[in-house]
Design a protein around this motif. Structure first.
Motif, mmCIF file in Angstrom:
data_model
loop_
_atom_site.group_PDB
_atom_site.id
_atom_site.type_symbol
_atom_site.label_atom_id
_atom_site.label_comp_id
_atom_site.label_asym_id
_atom_site.label_seq_id
_atom_site.Cartn_x
_atom_site.Cartn_y
_atom_site.Cartn_z
ATOM 1 N N ILE A 60 38.427 44.900 0.735
ATOM 2 C CA ILE A 60 37.875 43.536 0.686
ATOM 3 C C ILE A 60 38.421 42.866 -0.573
ATOM 4 C CG2 ILE A 60 35.787 43.951 2.022
ATOM 5 C CD1 ILE A 60 34.211 43.975 -0.606
ATOM 6 N N ILE A 140 30.733 38.563 -0.308
ATOM 7 C CA ILE A 140 30.865 39.873 -0.962
ATOM 8 C C ILE A 140 29.578 40.689 -0.866
ATOM 9 C CG2 ILE A 140 31.102 40.980 -3.233
ATOM 10 C CD1 ILE A 140 33.270 38.907 -3.847
ATOM 11 N N GLN A 144 29.414 44.203 1.079
ATOM 12 C CA GLN A 144 29.141 45.482 0.418
ATOM 13 C C GLN A 144 27.971 46.211 1.077
ATOM 14 O OE1 GLN A 144 29.130 44.256 -3.739
ATOM 15 N NE2 GLN A 144 31.138 45.201 -4.006
ATOM 16 N N MET A 147 29.593 47.756 4.031
ATOM 17 C CA MET A 147 30.412 48.905 3.586
ATOM 18 C C MET A 147 29.510 50.110 3.332
ATOM 19 S SD MET A 147 33.750 48.315 2.995
ATOM 20 C CE MET A 147 34.903 47.679 1.840
#
Lengths: 193, 194
Positions: A60, A140, A144, A147
């Protein structure tokens, strides 16, 4: 009825800094043993599956989408505020309150949300045969979280690598000869002089 | 594909020191904050494709498609014997190229299903068009009939694989019927006024 075997990871979004305005949109879904990238143009959908055992790299990187939206929405909000203030001599009247509320809903709330959601980003996924962009990974903080959700699934399918192990394996692969020259058994073509 | 990883922004090769840190780290070249997660599949060696072996012994099973090649396994779809060349492995199952093609085109192999037309969205768009263009008389009738046709004709067509319901199709039918009813009412009203 379609089977509910996928969980939504991201909402539909186009690619680029102003991806919300794009016609071609993509979204990311979590399946039992794979990630599903759905690319749609409104009237058709194309599916790309990335099996956890095949995912090599997830990347990313930060983009300036938040800044771009701020640069669009803030001047519009400021301009509208100036126009409302200039046009109403006896502030606050009922009409100006209604108009300011509408302007705030149209420009103010998106501006507020844009800054609350945090900086923008975009993602890439790599397997042995392809590198695909994941435009639906747009913020972001949210990315995350995603992720952190999919990392254990990939690790369960492949095993884990620490950053030291990655370094060691990268160095190892850098010193491995590119081709297996011993297996070449054909004739070397003559040099044309 | 090589094990080198590039920055998605500047395409410079990244140093391994920034991998698997689980946080954003600036790219050494362009300083773009990025997070790189590397998994063991990157270093996995790709097994070379197998060669089909020749039939050496008389009466030995041979491939359905290549009579001179030795069969290694039957196809999980049609049961035909396959040589190593014709054996296509997909998620632990083995298919011949013909079964793979049929499975893809008819949607029998779920993991090969990679495209769907959203007839529900088409029907809904036509129904909405019929309402938007209500004042034009001809377009709404055509659009409403087309919306009804698409909705009914493709009622059983496969929907989106990510769990879309029939709500759009039902809504399209309702809107198209409303448009047709309004148009019929308008025509009757005009006819009775004359």
């Amino acid at each position: 009825m379609a089977e509910k075997k996928y969980q939504r990871l991201t909402r539909e979004r186009g690619s680029g800094v102003l991806g919300k305005l794009a016609i071609s949109r993509s979204s990311l879904w979590l399946g039992d043993d794979h990630l599903l990238l759905v690319e749609g143009s409104g009237y058709s959908e194309t599916y790309k599956r990335f099996f956890f055992r095949d995912i090599q790299v997830l990347t990313i990187h930060k983009i300036k989408s938040r800044l771009a939206w701020n640069l669009i929405l803030a001047p519009l909000l400021a301009l509208s505020a100036v126009i409302i203030a200039a046009s109403s001599s006896d502030w606050p009247t009922k009409a100006t309150i209604i108009v300011s509320s509408i302007v705030f809903i149209i420009f103010g709330i998106p501006l507020l949300l844009n800054n609350l959601l945090g900086p923008g980003c975009t993602g890439e996924i790599r397997t042995a045969v392809q590198t695909e962009s994941l435009p639906s990974l747009s913020r972001i903080r949210r990315t995350q979280t995603i992720m952190n959700r999919i990392r254990p699934l990939i690790i369960a399918a492949q095993g884990q690598l620490t950053s030291e192990e990655v370094s060691a394996r990268m160095r190892e692969s850098a010193f491995t000869p590119a081709g297996d020259l011993e297996s070449f058994s054909g004739e070397i073509p003559p040099v044309i002089s | 594909m090589s094990t080198l990883i590039q920055c998605p922004k500047c395409r410079a090769t990244l140093l391994e020191s920034i991998f698997n840190l689980h946080t954003l780290t600036p790219c050494p070249t362009c300083a773009t904050p990025l997070q790189v997660e590397v998994f063991p599949a990157l270093f996995r060696k790709i097994a070379p494709g197998q060669k089909a072996e020749e039939v050496l012994v008389e009466g030995e099973s041979s491939c359905f498609y290549h009579a001179q090649k030795k069969a290694v396994r039957p196809c999980d779809g049609c049961g035909r014997f396959l040589c190593a060349l014709c054996d296509c492995e997909l998620n632990g199952q083995h298919f011949c190229p013909a079964c793979l093609d049929v499975g893809r085109s008819k949607g029998k192999i779920k993991t090969l299903d990679n495209h769907r037309t959203r007839y529900d969205s088409i029907a809904l768009a036509l129904a909405v068009l019929s309402l938007i263009t209500y004042f034009t008389f001809i377009i709404p009738v055509i659009a409403a009939v087309a919306a009804l046709y698409v909705a009914i004709r493709y009622w059983n067509a496969p929907q989106s694989i990510v769990g879309r319901h029939r709500i759009r199709t039902i809504l399209a039918i309702v809107l198209a019927l409303i448009a047709i009813a309004c148009m019929a009412g308008l025509i009757i009203a005009i006819a009775t006024n004359k």
